[in-house]
Design an enzyme around this catalytic site. Structure first.
Site, short mmCIF file in Angstrom:
data_model
loop_
_atom_site.label_atom_id
_atom_site.label_comp_id
_atom_site.label_asym_id
_atom_site.label_seq_id
_atom_site.Cartn_x
_atom_site.Cartn_y
_atom_site.Cartn_z
N GLY A 354 0.82 -1.20 0.00
CA GLY A 354 0.00 0.00 0.00
C GLY A 354 0.86 1.25 0.00
N PRO A 355 0.23 2.41 -0.10
CG PRO A 355 -1.32 3.97 -0.80
CD PRO A 355 -1.21 2.60 -0.23
N PRO A 356 2.68 4.85 1.16
CG PRO A 356 4.58 6.00 0.49
CD PRO A 356 3.25 5.54 -0.01
N GLY A 357 2.68 5.49 4.70
CA GLY A 357 1.93 6.13 5.76
C GLY A 357 0.61 5.49 6.11
CB VAL A 358 -1.60 3.02 4.61
CG1 VAL A 358 -1.96 4.05 3.57
CG2 VAL A 358 -0.66 1.97 4.04
N GLY A 359 0.33 2.46 7.55
CA GLY A 359 0.47 1.61 8.73
C GLY A 359 0.96 0.21 8.47
CE LYS A 360 3.70 -0.17 3.02
NZ LYS A 360 3.30 1.25 3.06
CB THR A 361 6.33 -0.41 9.41
OG1 THR A 361 6.89 -0.39 8.09
CG2 THR A 361 7.40 -0.81 10.41
CB SER A 677 -6.37 3.63 -16.14
OG SER A 677 -5.48 4.36 -15.33
CE LYS A 720 -6.71 4.63 -11.46
NZ LYS A 720 -6.97 3.91 -12.71
#
Length: 780
Positions: A354-361, A677, A720
């Site tokens: 996912g994008p940076p800053g969404v809480g993966k780590t 797209s 999007k």
């Protein structure tokens, strides 16, 4: 039977007397002394029989064997303490026929067995006697306390029965075996039984001798090693080597013995320690060997933390640490449920994308906290050297283990949660391919023997819980991607960002800046202003930075003015964060010819993308600018051909390919752009530029086209949609094939957007191009 007689009887404990056998024993029981005195007074022989349980002080009739030996008392000697020592000679076998009396001593009627030997089978008996004598000599050779006279005496005996009795009395250890021989009346059977028992005793002695030899060899080896070590200590002392060096080697030796190393690891460690002990002090190789051994003994061999697999507890911890992310939490719970049932870590490696800053780590860290596992993180961003993963070979100067082994040592257990961050950022060069080295780490079928080049031995990683993160799943090398289960963490909606800020970010930043929970008050409306006017992102990293900036300003005010509480309002927000940043909501305020708002998915979330087209007189050239990728260039060419096919419907000159130049430009040329797209966006912009019809500024679109005008399905719908929402656009043109995907969007996002579904380019142009002033942006 030869005859019957009545004799006093003595029950013997642990002793069996054979005919022709002379021995002495002590008598202490009152009943036995009475029987002995009766025998002496009447000049009678005495019947001696063994009792079954030697611990019994007063044996009953059932505790006494039936077969014993008629014996003659040769000598009686009184001992101190009312004990009597008796010397007796065995005469004949006999069997108890009847107990005449039991008090004050045993008196029995016995049947005496015939003592004459039968001449039958004399040759067979002779053969048995020779074989038994050979075995008896072998038995005597194993160090038994048997005199040479005994061997000579037995050799001179010609009677088979007497021969068997004497051998049995000198060999057999167990009382049960002696009693069995005594009860065997037939001479040939008695010989067979003695030979069988003697054979077993010899076999036992041989095994005992082998064990003694092995023990002695081990003792001799230990004594030799001790002697050599003492000599080595003396030599090292003369050479000026310190006691510490010697004690360190001994300390490592003890650690190697105590650790539950694998067989391979123990063999290599002991071999290296042997080399180290023989090395002269101060040589360069000493430090190399010492470092290698230090690494081996410092690894957490056999250390496992206990996993907390209580699913309710895990869910509570994940909910406490993170707002939303329902699908991610569900998948983690499923993973742990299977782990609890199967008790094995084998399975797909989870990859949070996912994008940076969404809480993966942070969610990986929460999983470790919830399950009670140690947490280690390794960032793979920019890793080019394979040695970072596998370590350096010890032949290189300054060699160290790879970061996998280093992290396991840091964790202190064999079953930590291991996070590989940014696995899509690995690259390769002349130093190797780290992604290929990762295959052995992440493949659950082979990582139980992971080979680090430095350790040069298999190391078990099968109990480690591996989790990876990536911004773009397409950038993950295909072999690695095949071994992972990708879980997408999508962009956050404004409502989700608001809740994350209220529940987590504000309290976290207040604590980090030394402020109390209620020291800074930020109302919901102010947080939404920060989200809309100061950030434009998929995650919450920039939002957290803005909150941190507010906390710094608030801390300054509290210290300067001695305040207890600072309230942030919409009016004073500029004092904390300055002028609002320019966001996507600042673009496309008016209907414009040749300018269309497209929607794009990037690794950092969704973005709006302005596509500008200019048509001018020329020779039919097409110019593409704005760092477009190959896919977008092909979309532009296919779109231009489609526009030419629509020339009759939209009053476009059929010879535009000869007299009109088309220039397609995507602003922000420093940023590369590519994707499948943007077809409908470019076609709409070209038709607008060629016809002069403005495009609605309140509408955005996404979708790929074909030469026949069909609109194809797209991905990244949530990102999007959120990008359009951030830009203030409420109308979105989507491919008809994406209609089922709308259900995955949050309810509050669906309510704010109007989706227009299309299946061909004519529907797109009908919706996007203005037909009159009533459809202008200014009028809506």
């Amino acid at each position: 039977m030869e005859n019957k007689m009545v004799l006093p009887m003595v029950a013997l404990r642990g002793l069996v007397i054979f005919p022709y056998m002379v021995l002495h024993f002590d008598v202490g029981r009152e009943k036995s002394i009475e029987a002995l005195e009766n025998s002496m007074e009447n000049g009678q022989d005495i019947f001696l029989v063994a009792q079954k349980d030697i611990k019994s002080e007063d044996p009953s009739l059932e505790d006494i064997y039936e077969v014993g030996t008629v014996s003659r008392v040769k000598q009686v000697l009184k001992l101190p303490g009312d004990n009597i020592r008796v010397l007796v000679e065995g005469l004949q076998r006999a069997k108890i026929a009847e107990y005449k009396k039991t008090e004050p001593f045993f008196q029995v009627e016995i049947d005496v067995f015939n003592a004459e030997e039968s001449p039958e089978n004399d040759i067979v008996k002779e053969a048995y006697m020779r074989r038994i004598y050979d075995m008896f000599e072998k038995f005597a050779g194993y160090g038994s306390r048997m005199s040479g006279e005994t061997l000579l005496t037995i050799a001179d005996i010609k009677q088979a029965g007497k021969f068997a009795d004497l051998v049995a009395s000198n060999v057999i250890i167990k009382m049960v075996d002696k009693q069995a021989v005594l009860e065997c009346v037939d001479e040939l059977e008695r010989l067979k039984q003695v030979m069988q028992i003697l054979s077993r005793e010899i076999e036992i002695l041989e095994i005992d001798k082998e064990i003694s030899a092995n023990v002695k060899q081990q003792v001799d080896k230990s004594q030799r090693e001790y002697f050599l070590r003492e000599q080595m200590k003396a030599i090292q002392k003369e050479l000026g080597e310190t006691e510490n060096d010697i004690s360190d080697i001994e300390e490592i030796r003890e650690k190697i013995k105590s650790l539950p190393l694998t067989e391979e690891a123990r063999e290599k460690a002991e071999k290296e320690l042997s080399r180290l002990a023989k090395m002269p002090h101060g040589t360069p190789e000493t430090s190399v060997s010492r470092n290698y051994l230090d690494w081996i003994v410092s690894l957490p061999w056999g250390v496992y933390t206990e996993d907390n697999l209580d699913l309710e507890h895990v869910r509570a911890v994940l909910d406490e640490d993170h707002y939303g992310l329902t699908k991610v939490k569900d998948r983690v719970i499923e993973f742990l449920a299977v782990r609890k049932l199967k008790d094995s870590m084998k399975g797909p490696i989870i990859c949070f994308t996912g994008p940076p800053g969404v809480g993966k780590t942070s969610i990986a860290r929460s999983i470790a906290r919830a399950t009670g596992k140690k947490f280690v993180r390794m960032s793979l961003g920019g890793v080019r050297d394979e040695a970072e993963i596998r370590g350096h070979r010890r032949t290189y100067i300054g060699a160290v283990p790879g970061r996998i082994i280093t992290s396991i040592k840091q964790a202190g257990s064999m079953n930590p949660l291991f996070l590989f961050d940014e696995i899509d950022k690995t690259s390769s060069d002349f130093r190797g391919d780290p992604a290929s080295a990762m295959l052995e780490v992440l493949d659950p079928e082979i990582n139980n023997t992971f080979a680090d080049h430095y350790l040069d031995m298999g190391f078990d990683l099968s109990k480690v819980m591996f989790i990876t993160t990536a911004n773009d799943a397409d950038a993950i090398p295909e072999p690695l991607y095949d071994r992972m289960e990708v879980i997408y963490i999508n962009s956050y909606t404004d409502v989700e960002k608001l809740n994350i800020a209220k529940l987590h970010l504000i309290n976290k930043q207040a604590e980090e800046h030394g402020l109390g929970v209620d020291a800074v008050k930020i109302p919901d409306g102010v947080i939404m202003d920060i989200i809309h006017r100061y950030t434009a992102e998929a995650g919450v990293r920039s939002l957290e930075r803005q909150i941190a900036a507010i906390m710094r300003k608030a801390a300054t005010q509290i210290v300067k003015n001695d305040l207890k509480t600072v309230v942030v309002t919409r009016k004073n927000l500029k004092n904390f964060l300055g002028q609002p940043k320019k966001t996507e909501s600042d673009v496309l305020k008016v209907d414009t010819v040749g300018v269309v708002t497209g929607l794009a998915w990037t690794s950092v979330g969704g973005q709006t993308l302005a596509v500008e087209v200019s048509a001018m007189e020329g020779t039919g050239k097409m110019e593409l600018t704005g760092q477009l990728g190959d896919v977008m260039k092909e979309s532009a060419k296919a779109g231009f051909s489609l526009v030419r096919s629509l020339s009759d419907e939209y009053d476009i000159a059929p010879d535009i390919n000869e007299k009109v130049d088309i220039h397609i430009h995507l602003p922000e040329g420093a940023i590369p752009k590519d994707g499948p797209s943007a077809g409908v966006t470019m076609v709409t912009a070209m038709v607008s530029a060629l016809t002069g019809i403005p495009v609605r500024c309140d509408i955005a679109m996404t979708g790929e086209i074909t030469l026949t005008g069909r609109v194809l399905k797209i991905g990244g719908l949530k990102e999007k949609s959120l990008a359009a929402l951030r830009a203030g656009i409420r109308n979105i043109i989507l491919p008809e094939a994406n209609k089922p995907d709308i259900e995955e969007l949050p309810e509050n996002v669906r309510r704010k957007l109007n989706f227009h579904y299309v299946s061909n380019i004519r529907q797109v142009l009908e919706l996007a191009l203005l037909k009159g002033p009533e459809k202008s942006c200014k009028a809506m």
